[in-house]
Design a protein around this motif. Structure first.
Motif, short mmCIF file in Angstrom:
data_model
loop_
_atom_site.label_atom_id
_atom_site.label_comp_id
_atom_site.label_asym_id
_atom_site.label_seq_id
_atom_site.Cartn_x
_atom_site.Cartn_y
_atom_site.Cartn_z
N PRO A 1 -13.28 73.54 -38.27
CA PRO A 1 -14.51 72.76 -38.84
C PRO A 1 -15.50 71.91 -37.88
O PRO A 1 -16.74 71.80 -38.01
CB PRO A 1 -13.79 71.72 -39.70
N ARG A 2 -14.81 71.50 -36.72
CA ARG A 2 -15.48 70.64 -35.89
C ARG A 2 -16.70 71.38 -35.07
O ARG A 2 -17.77 70.88 -34.99
CB ARG A 2 -14.70 69.77 -34.84
N GLY B 1 -25.36 71.37 -36.28
CA GLY B 1 -26.02 70.04 -35.76
C GLY B 1 -27.30 70.52 -34.79
O GLY B 1 -28.01 69.46 -34.64
N TYR B 2 -27.35 71.34 -34.19
CA TYR B 2 -28.48 72.07 -33.25
C TYR B 2 -29.74 71.99 -34.13
O TYR B 2 -30.72 72.03 -33.68
CB TYR B 2 -28.28 73.34 -32.54
N LEU C 1 -12.59 81.53 -40.29
CA LEU C 1 -12.34 80.33 -41.18
C LEU C 1 -13.60 80.53 -42.28
O LEU C 1 -14.39 79.74 -42.24
CB LEU C 1 -13.02 79.30 -40.28
N PHE C 2 -13.06 81.31 -42.98
CA PHE C 2 -14.13 81.53 -44.44
C PHE C 2 -13.98 80.55 -45.38
O PHE C 2 -12.87 79.96 -45.36
CB PHE C 2 -13.64 82.75 -44.99
N ARG C 3 -14.99 80.21 -45.99
CA ARG C 3 -14.81 79.08 -47.03
C ARG C 3 -14.20 79.72 -48.25
O ARG C 3 -14.16 81.01 -48.38
CB ARG C 3 -16.32 78.65 -47.63
N ALA C 4 -13.74 79.04 -49.39
CA ALA C 4 -13.00 79.55 -50.56
C ALA C 4 -13.73 80.67 -51.21
O ALA C 4 -15.29 80.58 -51.16
CB ALA C 4 -12.82 78.47 -51.41
N ASN C 5 -13.05 81.63 -51.70
CA ASN C 5 -13.54 82.88 -52.36
C ASN C 5 -14.60 83.92 -51.52
O ASN C 5 -15.12 84.34 -52.04
CB ASN C 5 -14.37 82.60 -53.46
N ASN C 6 -14.47 83.66 -50.32
CA ASN C 6 -15.43 84.51 -49.29
C ASN C 6 -14.37 85.22 -48.30
O ASN C 6 -13.34 84.76 -47.94
CB ASN C 6 -16.23 83.69 -48.45
N GLY D 1 -17.31 76.21 -44.41
CA GLY D 1 -16.85 77.37 -43.77
C GLY D 1 -17.76 78.48 -43.56
O GLY D 1 -19.05 78.40 -43.79
N LEU D 2 -17.06 79.64 -43.36
CA LEU D 2 -18.16 80.92 -43.22
C LEU D 2 -18.40 81.58 -44.58
O LEU D 2 -17.30 81.56 -45.15
CB LEU D 2 -17.47 81.80 -42.26
N GLU D 3 -19.25 82.05 -44.61
CA GLU D 3 -19.63 82.83 -45.91
C GLU D 3 -20.30 84.08 -45.56
O GLU D 3 -21.44 84.15 -44.63
CB GLU D 3 -20.62 82.08 -46.91
N ASP D 4 -20.07 85.19 -45.88
CA ASP D 4 -20.95 86.54 -45.95
C ASP D 4 -22.13 86.72 -46.80
O ASP D 4 -22.21 86.05 -47.72
CB ASP D 4 -19.91 87.81 -46.14
N THR D 5 -23.22 87.46 -46.25
CA THR D 5 -24.30 87.52 -46.57
C THR D 5 -24.94 88.68 -46.20
O THR D 5 -24.31 89.54 -45.11
CB THR D 5 -25.28 86.31 -46.29
N ASP D 6 -26.27 89.19 -46.62
CA ASP D 6 -26.91 90.34 -46.37
C ASP D 6 -27.71 89.95 -44.97
O ASP D 6 -28.18 89.18 -44.63
CB ASP D 6 -27.81 90.52 -47.21
N CYS D 7 -27.13 91.09 -43.94
CA CYS D 7 -27.84 91.30 -42.74
C CYS D 7 -29.22 91.18 -42.81
O CYS D 7 -29.88 90.85 -41.24
CB CYS D 7 -27.02 92.15 -41.94
N GLN D 8 -30.01 91.60 -43.62
CA GLN D 8 -31.39 91.69 -43.71
C GLN D 8 -31.94 90.22 -43.97
O GLN D 8 -33.41 90.13 -43.88
CB GLN D 8 -31.77 92.77 -44.75
N LYS D 9 -31.20 89.24 -44.25
CA LYS D 9 -31.87 88.04 -44.68
C LYS D 9 -32.31 87.36 -43.25
O LYS D 9 -31.93 87.70 -42.25
CB LYS D 9 -30.99 87.10 -45.29
N HIS D 10 -32.98 86.19 -43.17
CA HIS D 10 -33.38 85.74 -42.20
C HIS D 10 -33.04 84.28 -42.12
O HIS D 10 -32.98 83.50 -42.98
CB HIS D 10 -35.17 85.45 -42.12
N SER D 11 -32.18 84.16 -40.71
CA SER D 11 -31.86 82.86 -40.61
C SER D 11 -31.97 82.40 -39.26
O SER D 11 -32.29 83.21 -38.32
CB SER D 11 -30.04 82.69 -41.20
N CYS D 12 -31.53 80.95 -39.20
CA CYS D 12 -31.67 80.59 -37.70
C CYS D 12 -30.43 80.72 -36.86
O CYS D 12 -29.48 81.12 -37.61
CB CYS D 12 -32.26 79.12 -37.83
N SER D 13 -30.55 80.65 -35.61
CA SER D 13 -29.25 80.77 -34.71
C SER D 13 -29.29 80.03 -33.52
O SER D 13 -30.28 79.58 -33.03
CB SER D 13 -28.81 82.20 -34.59
N ALA D 14 -28.20 79.63 -33.02
CA ALA D 14 -28.28 78.76 -31.96
C ALA D 14 -27.49 79.76 -30.84
O ALA D 14 -26.36 80.08 -30.79
CB ALA D 14 -27.12 77.63 -32.08
N CYS D 15 -28.45 80.06 -29.60
CA CYS D 15 -28.07 80.79 -28.74
C CYS D 15 -27.56 80.14 -27.49
O CYS D 15 -28.38 79.29 -27.01
CB CYS D 15 -29.30 81.88 -28.21
#
Length: 890
Positions: A262-263, A270-271, A309-314, A330-344
């Motif tokens: 979780p940390r 936080g980024y 570390l998936f969140r509940a029901n994922n 936690g982590l959740e699955d989603t469609d890869c074609q969606k647009h999201s930010c990311s920290a490289c």
């Protein structure tokens, strides 16, 4: 303008120090933090310094922009600034140290990097007569020197060299101290590792300094040592699809983390704190390839669902949701074609290279990554950053000139990383405005940049298999660089202006000899190797086969032209699809060509030879000397003559040439003996002769000539032991042997070349024929002069079928008068020459008597002695230098 403050998103790996001193704040001076060049930014020590004997000068420096010469510190005589200064200057690839009365340039173990703290010490040890230089605690220079004494008072100047704008310091300096003694290596190492904060007695960093247009800051001492262990820098990527985010981050040389606690999730989120559209962001893992098998596209590691570390029901999306976003729970699955930010997350201090530009100074090719907003700050005067309208531009920040802008025609994502097409606004590499390929890469010198900006080992470049995802590692694989004035019709000329040596390697696979036509058929690989100092080569591999030159480049390459001289027709070397031309990597040294956007390592042509090999099947004439046949040793030659130029320009390298035979050593008629190669460079055109020694296998001749002929000879000789009375049997046996031997002689002669000289086999057969002929003569003489009927009637006790012997009990030999058969009853008349047809010589023969046993013994002994004497001479001659004894000693 470039940012003047340290990057806030920079994170460093853990670094702990035990000494409490290391927590004390240390003063840091910032010179030209915006990267500009000024002659008004400098610092001066508040007092003068005198250093006439031993001393140690140490400091920390952090360069932001490398000048042609970066001025750091100068101790100048107050009487004359040019009088034996003590100084330290940085040149990116080297440094210049002056001890006062002595100094020179010194190469560095590796190029310096921007935005990195270095600890430098120079020691003047008058007692031992040497100068020493330490970098980060390591001794890199130990130079014997003679120091002149100078007791002048010195001013201490930081950041300027004669106040010339182009040499001004852009960076940070701290902890400048000077001691009146040589510090030990342990003391210097402790200083470099921030274990102590030792101040000097001649020059003290904590004392008064006069600052001119300089920013000052205080940082913990440990901050000055962190760049030794390096860290990572985080680049925030905007809204992208998962694959695009991976593509961009890989091009930036970074990774998208997969939080396991979780940390870590909280840290990643936080980024993008406060950025509404980035409340959720990508995690670097997907199960697109195989359901419920989650793979990290950066490392290739695989995980099952229970390891994450998936969140509940994922996960709950099944095959329709194959990518993961971060959520506070936690982590959740989603469609890869969606647009999201990311920290490289990329490694801090990575040196970026802009290839495809032409600069005399290597520093101009290198840049640093600035994470937010994303841009690239040059080691020299260049920068790559977004301008108005989001267009990426490569510009000179000193002259405020735009060199090129990124072409948007073939760019899916608006990032300048990788091998892309740019629009030139100013001339680059003698090219005016227009399109030009440039490569912006974070790959190091041992890596190759794929077109998408990702890195693979440079050894995988042009290795006949794809390693880049975009398959760009197998493009632009030409080996040879031709200069503009290259002439393929002119042979290379060595620097010594001597003749060019050509090495030959002949590898023979098969040999076939035709004795009747005197021809040698050879199947062989002919390799020619030479140096062409006019050429340079790209990306040579240790495996020579991977350095194969394309047929298009071979067509423009000078190659030696050899003629096969001793053939029935005109034959010479050919260059076609069957010929393979390669470059042999002998010299490991290379120079990187940063002006080439396709990344090449340049190897010299005068230390790495060109080699061409082709398989030939040639029939050579061979002059056989058949005197010793069938025990002869023949020497056949492959004569190879240089046709390209005379020996004033081209000659054979005798030491570098070789010949090898890989086929069977025992052929049908011959055994293969010694094979060697000899070069003759004294003729007008250099000639190489490959000698093939052929030793005839005489087993066939022994079985089909010598043994049969010897058998016939023995049979003929045995007839001398037949009863004298059976003349027809004796003569017919000898004549039959003679006829068979004559037939054998004819057959042997027909199977050999026609020669005007006798061969040893001819001598043997002729001897056998002559010897049988003598045996027949003996039979004739005996039969002619023995009167068998008279002997049978006059000899008491004679029995038919026995030898002529005296009566029983007698001793000695009986005498027989031999007369012609038709005259034995006609006594001659005394004094008459011819009486009744009887001549005088016949009258003498009437009284001639022959000892039969003596005659037989003489014939047997003489024939045997003749045979023995002949064989001693015959085989004795063959025992020296013939094939008869060759196999006994080899």
């Amino acid at each position: 303008m470039l940012a003047t403050q340290p990057i806030k998103s920079m994170e460093f790996y853990s670094f702990s120090l035990d000494s409490g001193i290391c927590q004390d704040p240390i003063r840091v001076l910032v010179f030209n933090g915006d990267g500009a060049q000024r002659d008004t930014t400098w610092a001066q020590y508040g007092a003068t310094v005198r250093a006439s004997g031993d001393y140690t000068l140490c400091l920390r420096f952090n360069i932001w922009v490398f000048r042609l010469l970066t001025a750091v510190v100068y101790l100048l005589s107050t009487r004359d600034f040019d009088d034996d200064p003590i100084s330290f200057e940085v040149y990116f690839q080297k440094i210049r140290t002056k001890y006062g009365g002595y100094g020179r340039f010194y190469p560095l173990p590796a190029n310096l990097a921007t935005n990195k703290w270095y600890h430098y010490c120079q020691v003047r040890d008058v007692t031992s007569g040497e100068g020493r230089v330490y970098l980060d605690g390591d001794l890199i220079i130990r130079d014997p020197a003679y120091f002149t004494e100078n007791r002048d008072e010195r001013k201490v100047i930081l950041g300027q060299d004669e106040f010339k704008v182009k040499y001004s310091l852009s960076g940070k300096v701290s902890q400048i101290n000077m001691w009146s003694r040589p510090l030990t290596q342990d003391e210097i190492l402790s200083l470099a590792n921030c274990e102590v904060n030792l101040e000097g007695d001649l020059l003290t960093w904590s004392k008064n300094w006069q600052l001119y247009d300089i920013e000052e800051e205080s940082v913990p001492l440990q901050e000055l040592c962190r760049s030794v262990s390096r860290g990572r820098v985080t680049v925030p990527l905007p809204l992208l699809r998962f694959r695009d985010a991976v593509f961009v981050c890989r091009g930036l040389g970074g990774v998208i983390e997969v939080p396991s606690t979780p940390r870590q999730i909280e840290r990643e989120l936080g980024y993008f704190a406060g950025v509404e559209e980035c409340d959720r962001q990508w995690s670097g893992i997907t199960d697109e390839d195989k359901e419920n098998v989650w793979r990290n596209p950066f490392s290739g590691d695989s995980f099952n669902t229970s390891q994450l570390l998936f969140r509940a029901n994922n996960p709950d999306g099944g095959q329709y949701q194959n990518c993961i976003r971060l959520h506070q729970k936690g982590l959740e699955d989603t469609d890869c074609q969606k647009h999201s930010c990311s920290a490289c997350h990329a490694f801090a201090g990575t040196t970026w290279t802009l290839r495809g530009i032409c600069e005399e100074e290597e520093r101009m090719y290198y840049l640093d990554l600035v994470p937010s907003p994303l841009s690239f700050r040059g080691y020299g005067e260049y920068a790559v950053q977004q301008g108005a309208g989001g267009v990426w531009a490569w510009s000179n920040i000193i002259t405020n000139t735009t060199m090129a802008t990124l072409s948007q025609e073939d760019v899916d994502l608006n990032y300048p990383v990788g091998r892309l097409t740019w629009n030139l606004q100013n001339p680059v590499c003698r090219q005016e405005a227009g399109l030009r390929v440039l490569t912006l890469s974070s790959c190091n010198v041992s890596q190759f940049t794929c077109s998408d900006g990702s890195c693979v080992d440079f050894a995988k470049r042009c290795d006949l298999k794809f390693d880049c995802d975009d398959k760009s590692d197998e493009s632009h694989c030409d080996i040879i660089n031709f200069p503009k004035d290259y002439r393929s019709k002119l042979p290379p000329r060595p620097a010594s202006d001597s003749s060019l040596p050509i090495a030959l390697d002949v590898t023979m696979d098969t040999l076939n000899i035709d004795t009747t036509t005197m021809l040698l058929s050879v199947s062989y690989n002919l390799r020619m190797t030479w140096f062409d100092n006019r050429l340079t080569f790209n990306n040579l591999k240790n495996m020579t086969r991977l350095n194969t030159v394309s047929l298009e480049q071979v067509a423009g390459l000078w190659r030696p032209h050899l003629g096969f001289i001793n053939t029935d027709d005109i034959q010479n070397t050919a260059v076609d699809a069957d010929a393979v031309t390669t470059v042999v990597k002998l010299d490991q040294d290379f120079a990187p060509d940063l002006s080439n956007p396709y990344e090449v390592e340049i190897y010299r042509g005068d230390t790495n030879p060109v080699s061409t090999i082709r398989k030939y099947s040639t029939v050579y004439t061979c002059n056989f000397d058949l005197v010793l046949y069938p025990f002869d040793i023949q020497n056949c030659y492959l004569v190879l003559q240089v046709l390209s130029a005379s020996s004033d320009y081209l000659l054979y390298d005798a030491e570098g040439s070789s010949v090898e035979y890989l086929g069977p050593t025992l052929l049908v008629e011959y055994g293969v003996g010694r094979i060697d190669l000899r070069a003759d460079n004294a003729t007008q055109f250099a000639v190489a002769r490959v000698r093939v020694e052929l030793i005839r296998r005489y087993g066939y001749a022994m079985l089909n000539i010598y043994i049969p002929s010897l058998t016939l000879l023995v049979i003929s000789y045995v007839t001398l032991f037949f009863r004298p009375s059976i003349f027809e049997v004796r003569v017919m046996t000898a004549l039959t042997s003679l006829l068979v031997l004559a037939t054998l002689f004819t057959q042997v002669s027909a199977s050999l070349p026609k020669t005007s000289y006798f061969k040893m086999v001819d001598i043997w057969l002729l001897f056998c024929i002559v010897l049988i002929f003598l045996i027949i003569l003996f039979h004739t003489v005996i039969d002619r002069y023995v009167d068998y009927s008279a002997f049978f009637g006059a000899a008491p006790g004679f029995k038919e079928g026995t030898w002529l012997r005296p009566p029983s009990g007698g001793r000695g030999t009986s005498s027989i008068k031999v007369l012609p058969a038709n005259l034995k009853d006609a006594p001659p008349s005394p004094g008459s020459w011819r009486r009744g047809g009887v001549t005088a010589w016949q009258d003498k023969l009437r009284n001639f008597s022959v000892d039969l046993d003596f005659c037989l013994r003489f014939s047997k002994a003489s024939i045997f002695a003749t045979f023995l004497l002949f064989n001693l001479v015959y085989w004795g001659r063959l025992a020296a230098g013939s094939g008869l004894v060759y196999y006994l000693y080899n």
